[in-house]
Enzyme design. Structure first.
Site: not given
Ligand code: PRP
Ligand code: URA
Length: 213
Positions: A108, A112, A204, A207
């Protein structure tokens, strides 16, 4: 059922709530965080698998012959949305060890909040499988909608989406885009903040699972 919608289940279980409170805490370290995410995934998976078909076979117990139920054996696929979805895979595999595992990489954009796909590999015969898409966080819903669009383009039909925490707007967006998808949520949180984080949430998730940042 949530707000009269058959295809949405909020698990609402005290064990999930307790474990979730532990992972929400900033003091919970990577190892414990990872373990508990896996445990919660197994509990949500248990709920999502309630509708599994059974077949009946005659067996012999030490006491008598009996006709007993076994899992009918429809092909299954677990599809984590990378990265955080990986944290739920082992919990799901504990329940269905023969399932195949696909991967969809989506991140994400931090500004944006739009989802961007960077990787995809699905198991063969995806059209014949029950597909369990897993991602701990359903925030705006953009990543989940995108992942399921992709799976449908490749022929996926019988689709489940399992998450640990959802924001109301993400849940509504996912159901509006894919009303046929059976959604299972560990806990429905209050809202999203201005940065798109779920509140109270757990930060997150990727992370925290992988110890990055
Ligand atoms: C996080 C989470 C989802 C997304 C949710 O991933 O694991 O995939 O955000 O957000 P949304 O519903 O607004 O799309 P992230 O983009 O942080 O990637 P990561 O798992 O690699 O840290
Ligand atoms: N992705 C995450 O990992 N945490 C949040 O709270 C939203 C999106």
């Amino acid at each position: 059922m949530y707000n009269g919608i058959e295809n949405i289940t909020i698990c609402d279980h005290p064990l999930i709530k307790h474990k979730l409170s532990v992972v929400r805490q900033t003091t919970t370290g990577t190892n414990e965080f990872r373990t508990i995410i896996e445990e919660i995934a197994m509990m949500i998976g248990y709920e999502a698998l309630k509708g599994l078909e059974l077949k009946y076979e005659e067996i012999e117990t030490p006491v008598e012959k009996a006709v007993c139920p076994f899992i009918a054996g429809k092909k299954q696929a677990i599809v984590p949305i990378l990265r955080a979805g990986l944290g739920m895979v082992n919990g799901m595999l504990r329940l269905m060890p023969a399932a195949k595992v696909g991967h969809i990489g989506i991140y994400r954009d931090e500004e944006t909040l739009e989802p961007h796909e960077y990787f995809c590999k699905l198991p063969s015969n995806i059209d014949q499988r029950a597909i369990y898409v897993v991602d701990p966080m359903l925030a705006t819903g953009g990543s989940a909608v995108e992942a399921i669009n992709f799976i449908k383009q490749h022929g996926g039909k019988d689709i489940y989406f399992l998450c640990i925490v959802a924001a109301p707007q993400g849940l509504e967006k996912l159901h509006a885009a894919h009303p046929d998808v059976k959604i299972f949520v560990g806990n429905l949180d209050r809202c999203l903040n201005e940065k798109g984080y779920i509140c109270p949430g757990l930060g997150d998730c990727g992370d925290r699972i992988f110890g990055t940042k």
